[in-house]
Design a protein around this motif. Structure first.
Motif, PDB file in Angstrom:
ATOM      1  N   TYR A 168       0.814  -1.211   0.000  1.00 32.03           N
ATOM      2  CA  TYR A 168       0.000   0.000   0.000  1.00 32.03           C
ATOM      3  C   TYR A 168       0.848   1.261   0.000  1.00 32.03           C
ATOM      4  O   TYR A 168       0.635   2.168  -0.814  1.00 32.03           O
ATOM      5  CB  TYR A 168      -0.936  -0.009   1.216  1.00 32.03           C
ATOM      6  N   ARG A 169       1.808   1.351   0.898  1.00 29.76           N
ATOM      7  CA  ARG A 169       2.593   2.578   1.002  1.00 29.76           C
ATOM      8  C   ARG A 169       3.399   2.839  -0.258  1.00 29.76           C
ATOM      9  O   ARG A 169       3.536   3.984  -0.695  1.00 29.76           O
ATOM     10  CB  ARG A 169       3.510   2.514   2.221  1.00 29.76           C
ATOM     11  N   ARG A 170       3.949   1.782  -0.856  1.00 30.94           N
ATOM     12  CA  ARG A 170       4.728   1.959  -2.081  1.00 30.94           C
ATOM     13  C   ARG A 170       3.832   2.409  -3.222  1.00 30.94           C
ATOM     14  O   ARG A 170       4.170   3.313  -3.996  1.00 30.94           O
ATOM     15  CB  ARG A 170       5.419   0.633  -2.430  1.00 30.94           C
ATOM     16  N   PHE A 171       2.641   1.780  -3.325  1.00 29.78           N
ATOM     17  CA  PHE A 171       1.698   2.120  -4.385  1.00 29.78           C
ATOM     18  C   PHE A 171       1.228   3.562  -4.259  1.00 29.78           C
ATOM     19  O   PHE A 171       1.212   4.313  -5.251  1.00 29.78           O
ATOM     20  CB  PHE A 171       0.505   1.163  -4.337  1.00 29.78           C
ATOM     21  N   TYR A 175       1.123   6.785  -6.701  1.00 29.04           N
ATOM     22  CA  TYR A 175      -0.176   7.324  -7.077  1.00 29.04           C
ATOM     23  C   TYR A 175      -0.279   8.812  -6.759  1.00 29.04           C
ATOM     24  O   TYR A 175      -0.882   9.587  -7.515  1.00 29.04           O
ATOM     25  CB  TYR A 175      -1.276   6.549  -6.345  1.00 29.04           C
ATOM     26  N   ASP A 176       0.323   9.227  -5.657  1.00 31.83           N
ATOM     27  CA  ASP A 176       0.296  10.642  -5.268  1.00 31.83           C
ATOM     28  C   ASP A 176       1.281  11.485  -6.059  1.00 31.83           C
ATOM     29  O   ASP A 176       1.196  12.715  -6.046  1.00 31.83           O
ATOM     30  CB  ASP A 176       0.611  10.783  -3.774  1.00 31.83           C
ATOM     31  N   HIS A 177       2.220  10.828  -6.718  1.00 28.92           N
ATOM     32  CA  HIS A 177       3.321  11.534  -7.373  1.00 28.92           C
ATOM     33  C   HIS A 177       3.194  11.400  -8.887  1.00 28.92           C
ATOM     34  O   HIS A 177       2.905  10.322  -9.400  1.00 28.92           O
ATOM     35  CB  HIS A 177       4.659  10.938  -6.911  1.00 28.92           C
ATOM     36  N   VAL A 178       3.384  12.503  -9.581  1.00 33.26           N
ATOM     37  CA  VAL A 178       3.425  12.487 -11.044  1.00 33.26           C
ATOM     38  C   VAL A 178       4.887  12.538 -11.464  1.00 33.26           C
ATOM     39  O   VAL A 178       5.606  13.474 -11.108  1.00 33.26           O
ATOM     40  CB  VAL A 178       2.655  13.675 -11.651  1.00 33.26           C
ATOM     41  N   PRO A 179       5.369  11.524 -12.194  1.00 36.18           N
ATOM     42  CA  PRO A 179       6.790  11.514 -12.559  1.00 36.18           C
ATOM     43  C   PRO A 179       7.138  12.673 -13.484  1.00 36.18           C
ATOM     44  O   PRO A 179       6.275  13.197 -14.206  1.00 36.18           O
ATOM     45  CB  PRO A 179       6.959  10.164 -13.273  1.00 36.18           C
ATOM     46  N   SER A 180       8.389  13.069 -13.434  1.00 38.79           N
ATOM     47  CA  SER A 180       8.856  14.098 -14.372  1.00 38.79           C
ATOM     48  C   SER A 180       8.731  13.572 -15.792  1.00 38.79           C
ATOM     49  O   SER A 180       8.603  12.361 -16.030  1.00 38.79           O
ATOM     50  CB  SER A 180      10.308  14.467 -14.064  1.00 38.79           C
ATOM     51  N   GLN A 181       8.806  14.481 -16.746  1.00 36.13           N
ATOM     52  CA  GLN A 181       8.650  14.080 -18.141  1.00 36.13           C
ATOM     53  C   GLN A 181       9.728  13.095 -18.556  1.00 36.13           C
ATOM     54  O   GLN A 181       9.439  12.075 -19.205  1.00 36.13           O
ATOM     55  CB  GLN A 181       8.686  15.308 -19.045  1.00 36.13           C
ATOM     56  N   ASP A 182      10.966  13.347 -18.172  1.00 39.97           N
ATOM     57  CA  ASP A 182      12.058  12.416 -18.509  1.00 39.97           C
ATOM     58  C   ASP A 182      11.846  11.060 -17.851  1.00 39.97           C
ATOM     59  O   ASP A 182      12.069  10.014 -18.471  1.00 39.97           O
ATOM     60  CB  ASP A 182      13.404  13.004 -18.074  1.00 39.97           C
ATOM     61  N   SER A 262       1.371  -1.218 -15.834  1.00 35.11           N
ATOM     62  CA  SER A 262       1.488  -0.346 -14.660  1.00 35.11           C
ATOM     63  C   SER A 262       2.435   0.813 -14.925  1.00 35.11           C
ATOM     64  O   SER A 262       2.150   1.958 -14.546  1.00 35.11           O
ATOM     65  CB  SER A 262       1.989  -1.153 -13.454  1.00 35.11           C
ATOM     66  N   TYR A 263       3.560   0.512 -15.571  1.00 36.56           N
ATOM     67  CA  TYR A 263       4.512   1.577 -15.908  1.00 36.56           C
ATOM     68  C   TYR A 263       3.875   2.626 -16.809  1.00 36.56           C
ATOM     69  O   TYR A 263       4.101   3.830 -16.631  1.00 36.56           O
ATOM     70  CB  TYR A 263       5.738   0.986 -16.597  1.00 36.56           C
ATOM     71  N   LEU A 264       3.086   2.192 -17.786  1.00 35.42           N
ATOM     72  CA  LEU A 264       2.417   3.152 -18.670  1.00 35.42           C
ATOM     73  C   LEU A 264       1.457   4.033 -17.889  1.00 35.42           C
ATOM     74  O   LEU A 264       1.178   5.162 -18.291  1.00 35.42           O
ATOM     75  CB  LEU A 264       1.659   2.416 -19.775  1.00 35.42           C
ATOM     76  N   MET A 265       0.959   3.518 -16.759  1.00 35.99           N
ATOM     77  CA  MET A 265       0.046   4.296 -15.912  1.00 35.99           C
ATOM     78  C   MET A 265       0.797   5.072 -14.835  1.00 35.99           C
ATOM     79  O   MET A 265       0.173   5.656 -13.931  1.00 35.99           O
ATOM     80  CB  MET A 265      -0.975   3.354 -15.271  1.00 35.99           C
ATOM     81  N   GLY A 266       2.116   5.082 -14.905  1.00 42.42           N
ATOM     82  CA  GLY A 266       2.910   5.853 -13.954  1.00 42.42           C
ATOM     83  C   GLY A 266       3.058   5.195 -12.599  1.00 42.42           C
ATOM     84  O   GLY A 266       3.427   5.856 -11.620  1.00 42.42           O
ATOM     85  N   ILE A 267       2.793   3.891 -12.516  1.00 45.57           N
ATOM     86  CA  ILE A 267       2.913   3.132 -11.273  1.00 45.57           C
ATOM     87  C   ILE A 267       4.024   2.105 -11.449  1.00 45.57           C
ATOM     88  O   ILE A 267       3.932   1.232 -12.318  1.00 45.57           O
ATOM     89  CB  ILE A 267       1.596   2.415 -10.900  1.00 45.57           C
ATOM     90  N   GLU A 268       5.077   2.199 -10.631  1.00 39.18           N
ATOM     91  CA  GLU A 268       6.215   1.288 -10.768  1.00 39.18           C
ATOM     92  C   GLU A 268       5.982   0.019  -9.936  1.00 39.18           C
ATOM     93  O   GLU A 268       6.647  -0.229  -8.925  1.00 39.18           O
ATOM     94  CB  GLU A 268       7.507   1.980 -10.358  1.00 39.18           C
ATOM     95  N   THR A 269       5.023  -0.770 -10.385  1.00 41.08           N
ATOM     96  CA  THR A 269       4.735  -2.050  -9.738  1.00 41.08           C
ATOM     97  C   THR A 269       6.008  -2.899  -9.697  1.00 41.08           C
ATOM     98  O   THR A 269       6.723  -2.999 -10.691  1.00 41.08           O
ATOM     99  CB  THR A 269       3.637  -2.790 -10.524  1.00 41.08           C
TER     100      THR A 269
END
Length: 406
Positions: A168-171, A175-182, A262-269
């Protein structure tokens, strides 16, 4: 009707890509469109549980409501300083959380092979998530409960059918963070790489081993069961290796799809497999195979049992406690796979080999100056571990049940 079960055919991937493009566009420009993301998740959950799986969909809805109430109530209890945070309340929360899964697992045993009406695809992985949350709430690691975030974590559709099992905490951190463009461009590259590797694993190698070769080898092995002692023929050995390869490529393929999406959705599962057949011993193997499951069992069953046993001084020997922990851990894992004898034997076999592995590692450390270490011993260890694992998969496959008891 088109089959839109997770990662089964090209139509699913085409629809998935179309649905994810707006989300990917938003992430690339620094925005996570959470409402749209939730809509996509609900849409693909609908595809999973439509038509003949409607009953499973209803079971999922009931399960989600029950688990939400359990986690929310336990969080409120645990964070309320008026209460003494009883161990028995914690135990009750765990029991209630796993109750539906237990019913699903044991229904076939008492209902002559029929599946439970409260079961659905992915119930094990969802239960692992909620049990992990309850334990981390007790530890004080989870400081807040947000209904929206909890539901998104629990019902994250890329991983619902086959894992990996996230924490949960990792997810929520992702989820709360939007990755930088790079960073997001890097995630897109990794995600697409994983998806294409998934195609190679599941639809090519998994098809070769599981669809083209495995049934024929099984038929030959079963045909010789009365002509060779215990049915152990060259075809059975071939079946052992072929099944092991099929199991790996099919399961690893599913996991690669889930991680890639998951990566495409910005989640590093977290990844689930890391070259497991390159392990030097069985302990290392379980640090490489179905990693999120093995780490979950390690953290929430094995480690907690060992700490509890040490605290209450059940045994003086830490080695003995660790060995009992292995037996408990893999017996639980075997029963989780199913209530048949070969799953239980599979679990106990791994526990026994791990106990022997620990004994060997202690002996090796004590006598390291007398034990050679070179390229031959390295590859011999890999060879022995690979064959030990393949033999355990032979037990797991259930073919010995057909050879000996049918």
């Amino acid at each position: 009707m088109i089959n839109l079960q997770p990662y089964q055919n090209p139509q699913y991937f085409i629809l998935l890509l179309v649905a994810l493009l707006p989300l990917m566009f938003g992430l690339y420009h620094g925005h996570r469109w959470r409402i749209y993301e939730s809509f996509v998740s609900l849409l693909f959950l609908f595809f999973i549980f439509d038509a003949e799986k409607t009953n499973q969909g209803i079971a999922l809805i009931a399960y989600t409501v029950i688990q939400t109430l359990i986690v929310k109530c336990y969080f409120s209890y645990r964070t309320n300083k008026k209460y003494n945070n009883s161990f028995w309340i914690f135990t009750l929360a765990i029991v209630l959380s796993i109750l539906q899964l237990v019913i699903v697992k044991f229904t076939p045993l008492f209902a002559h092979g029929h599946d439970s009406i409260v079961g659905f695809l992915g119930i094990s992985y969802l239960t692992f998530k909620t049990v992990g949350m309850i334990m981390e709430i007790r530890d004080g690691a989870i400081k807040e409960f947000n209904l929206w975030k909890f539901l998104h974590f629990l019902l994250f559709f890329p991983t619902i059918s086959s894992g990996p099992i996230d924490r949960y905490r990792r997810f929520i951190k992702d989820y709360d963070h939007v990755p930088s463009q790079d960073k997001y461009v890097e995630l897109i590259g990794k995600g697409l790489h994983n998806i294409f590797m998934g195609f190679l694993y599941k639809f090519l190698l998994g098809y070769l081993f599981g669809t083209l070769w495995l049934p024929q080898i099984q038929q030959l092995a079963l045909a010789q069961r009365h002509t060779v002692p215990f049915g152990i023929s060259i075809y059975l050995i071939g079946y052992m290796y072929c099944y092991s390869m099929y199991l790996f490529f099919d399961f690893a393929g599913y996991s690669l799809f889930a991680v890639g999406v998951s990566y495409l959705m910005g989640i590093e599962t977290p990844v689930n497999f890391n070259k497991p057949f390159a392990a030097h011993n069985l302990k290392e193997f379980w640090n490489r195979w179905h990693m999120t499951l093995s780490f979950w069992f390690r953290d929430y069953i094995y480690m907690r049992f060992v700490f509890w046993a040490m605290k209450h001084k059940l045994l003086k020997s830490r080695i003995a406690m660790a060995n009992i922990g292995y037996l408990l851990l893999f017996l639980t894992m075997g029963i989780w796979h199913g209530e048949t004898w070969y799953y239980i034997v599979y679990g106990l076999f791994h526990a026994l080999v791990l106990i022997l592995t620990d004994a060997w590692l202690r002996f090796k450390k004590k006598h390291r100056q007398h034990i050679p270490s070179n390229w031959f011993t390295k590859y011999f260890a890999i060879f022995m571990t690979f064959n030990t694992v393949c033999f355990s998969f032979l037990i797991f496959s259930g073919i010995l049940d057909k050879l000996w008891f049918n």
